[in-house]
Design a protein around this motif. Structure first.
Motif, PDB file in Angstrom:
ATOM      1  N   UNK A 193     -20.363  36.073 -19.588  1.00 23.52           N
ATOM      2  CA  UNK A 193     -21.104  35.330 -18.578  1.00 23.52           C
ATOM      3  C   UNK A 193     -20.898  33.819 -18.691  1.00 23.52           C
ATOM      4  N   UNK A 194     -20.759  33.311 -19.921  1.00 22.96           N
ATOM      5  CA  UNK A 194     -20.634  31.855 -20.103  1.00 22.96           C
ATOM      6  C   UNK A 194     -19.346  31.295 -19.500  1.00 22.96           C
ATOM      7  N   UNK A 224     -20.248  43.455 -19.421  1.00 24.53           N
ATOM      8  CA  UNK A 224     -21.345  43.414 -18.450  1.00 24.53           C
ATOM      9  C   UNK A 224     -21.781  44.821 -18.074  1.00 24.53           C
ATOM     10  N   UNK A 225     -20.813  45.700 -17.774  1.00 22.03           N
ATOM     11  CA  UNK A 225     -21.146  47.055 -17.347  1.00 22.03           C
ATOM     12  C   UNK A 225     -21.859  47.829 -18.449  1.00 22.03           C
ATOM     13  N   UNK A 226     -21.415  47.647 -19.689  1.00 22.34           N
ATOM     14  CA  UNK A 226     -22.096  48.329 -20.801  1.00 22.34           C
ATOM     15  C   UNK A 226     -23.534  47.829 -20.923  1.00 22.34           C
ATOM     16  N   UNK A 227     -23.718  46.514 -20.834  1.00 18.02           N
ATOM     17  CA  UNK A 227     -25.067  45.950 -20.932  1.00 18.02           C
ATOM     18  C   UNK A 227     -25.955  46.447 -19.787  1.00 18.02           C
ATOM     19  N   UNK A 251     -33.598  47.138 -29.670  1.00 17.20           N
ATOM     20  CA  UNK A 251     -32.649  46.224 -30.315  1.00 17.20           C
ATOM     21  C   UNK A 251     -31.223  46.429 -29.819  1.00 17.20           C
ATOM     22  N   UNK A 252     -30.837  47.699 -29.588  1.00 18.24           N
ATOM     23  CA  UNK A 252     -29.469  47.984 -29.156  1.00 18.24           C
ATOM     24  C   UNK A 252     -29.193  47.373 -27.782  1.00 18.24           C
ATOM     25  N   UNK A 253     -30.152  47.540 -26.874  1.00 16.29           N
ATOM     26  CA  UNK A 253     -29.987  46.968 -25.530  1.00 16.29           C
ATOM     27  C   UNK A 253     -29.950  45.447 -25.606  1.00 16.29           C
ATOM     28  N   UNK A 254     -30.809  44.872 -26.423  1.00 17.46           N
ATOM     29  CA  UNK A 254     -30.791  43.421 -26.614  1.00 17.46           C
ATOM     30  C   UNK A 254     -29.422  42.965 -27.115  1.00 17.46           C
ATOM     31  N   UNK A 255     -28.871  43.704 -28.053  1.00 17.79           N
ATOM     32  CA  UNK A 255     -27.575  43.352 -28.645  1.00 17.79           C
ATOM     33  C   UNK A 255     -26.482  43.298 -27.582  1.00 17.79           C
ATOM     34  N   UNK A 256     -26.426  44.320 -26.711  1.00 18.30           N
ATOM     35  CA  UNK A 256     -25.367  44.375 -25.701  1.00 18.30           C
ATOM     36  C   UNK A 256     -25.547  43.311 -24.625  1.00 18.30           C
ATOM     37  N   UNK A 257     -26.795  42.985 -24.291  1.00 17.86           N
ATOM     38  CA  UNK A 257     -27.042  41.905 -23.335  1.00 17.86           C
ATOM     39  C   UNK A 257     -26.580  40.572 -23.930  1.00 17.86           C
ATOM     40  N   UNK A 258     -26.875  40.377 -25.206  1.00 16.06           N
ATOM     41  CA  UNK A 258     -26.491  39.129 -25.866  1.00 16.06           C
ATOM     42  C   UNK A 258     -24.971  39.000 -25.949  1.00 16.06           C
ATOM     43  N   UNK A 259     -24.278  40.091 -26.243  1.00 13.55           N
ATOM     44  CA  UNK A 259     -22.814  40.074 -26.295  1.00 13.55           C
ATOM     45  C   UNK A 259     -22.241  39.700 -24.926  1.00 13.55           C
ATOM     46  N   UNK A 260     -22.794  40.309 -23.866  1.00 11.56           N
ATOM     47  CA  UNK A 260     -22.338  39.998 -22.502  1.00 11.56           C
ATOM     48  C   UNK A 260     -22.553  38.523 -22.179  1.00 11.56           C
TER      49      UNK A 260
END
Length: 303
Positions: free
Chosen positions: A197-198, A134-137, A183-192
């Protein structure tokens, strides 16, 4: 009507007619409450309708011994706005701060981070903890999109338009804008979203809020500040930084790499390009490079 009644009326005006955020309204109100406290402390019983310039000057003089010129200027500006509202509503016919000069403060520019410093800051995040992803995203989003901290905490999953490459941001005054997201920011949000989060027990009302704390509630501004301060301490970064530092770095790095001020203004959500110019401070070396690259009388043309 007493001071509280006028203040509440003013707050309603700021919220409904000017569309200001809760934080901004609280800041405006704090300046007026500070004046009320001064009046009470000194036994001055006077309403906002009848308070005069001399009493205001006494208050400003008292404040000047407690705060720096920048804070003093903010207080004067806030009070001017309040009394302008009273004039607008025909409660009084003059502004007691009209002739009071605002102290000169100059332009205070926040620290900016280099790309290497930002990379080091983010790489320090412990990804083995539940909050690491989360913090990285969050930091990638602050820096990658140039968001205000309040915009980050309010960001919703329904605001993400990854296929189009944008996120929808609700900024000051509830004004909305679309900001490009890499794309990089999208990637980290998706990983989080997929790994952390789930698994949260999300509280009612925050189902659509993107970044949550471990209890499933929306993160506070203070928590974001703490996260960034702790990371800066870990890497011995000798700079006074916070979430806004990443926003400022976003703008500065874009300009240094050739982006125009108008585009940066739109992405930051500034009403005036003058505000953008204050954010984007450049060293003289870079300005020299701009002249030598783009001006028709550049040095390379002469031998």
């Amino acid at each position: 009507m007493n001071w509280n009644t006028y203040i509440k009326s003013y707050q309603s005006y700021l919220r409904i007619e000017r569309g200001l955020s809760k934080n901004t309204i609280e800041n405006y109100s704090f300046d007026i409450e500070r004046l009320c406290l001064f009046l009470e402390k000194n036994g001055i019983a006077i309403s906002p309708i009848h308070i005069d310039e001399e009493t205001i000057q006494q208050f400003i003089y008292d404040v000047s011994k407690q705060v720096n010129p920048r804070s003093q200027a903010r207080i004067i500006s806030g009070l001017k706005s309040f009394f302008s509202y009273l004039i607008f509503e025909d409660f009084r016919d003059n502004n007691p701060l009209e002739l009071i000069e605002t102290p000169k403060t100059g332009r205070k520019l926040p620290d900016t981070l280099s790309v290497d410093e930002i990379d080091t800051l983010i790489s320090t995040i412990d990804l083995t903890t539940n909050e690491g992803e989360r913090n990285r995203a969050m930091l990638e989003t602050l820096y990658g999109c140039g968001l205000r901290v309040s915009e980050l905490t309010a960001l919703k999953i329904s605001d993400l338009f990854f296929e189009e490459g944008f996120i929808k941001i609700t900024g000051k005054g509830n004004k909305q804008r679309f900001v490009p997201i890499g794309n990089l920011t999208q990637k980290y949000i998706q990983i989080y979203k997929d790994t952390m989060r789930i698994h949260l027990n999300i509280k009612k009302g925050f189902e659509d809020t993107l970044f949550l704390n471990r209890r499933g509630n929306q993160l506070t501004r203070a928590m974001i500040f703490t996260i960034i301060k702790d990371l800066a301490t870990k890497i011995n970064l000798n700079k006074n930084i916070g979430p806004h530092t990443l926003r400022h770095s976003f703008a500065t790095h874009l300009l240094e790499n050739g982006a125009d001020l108008r585009s940066i203004q739109l992405m930051l959500g500034h009403e005036s390009i003058t505000t953008t110019e204050i954010y984007v401070h450049l060293d003289r070396k870079f300005l020299t490079q701009v002249i030598n690259t783009f001006h028709p009388r550049k040095k390379s043309d002469f031998k």
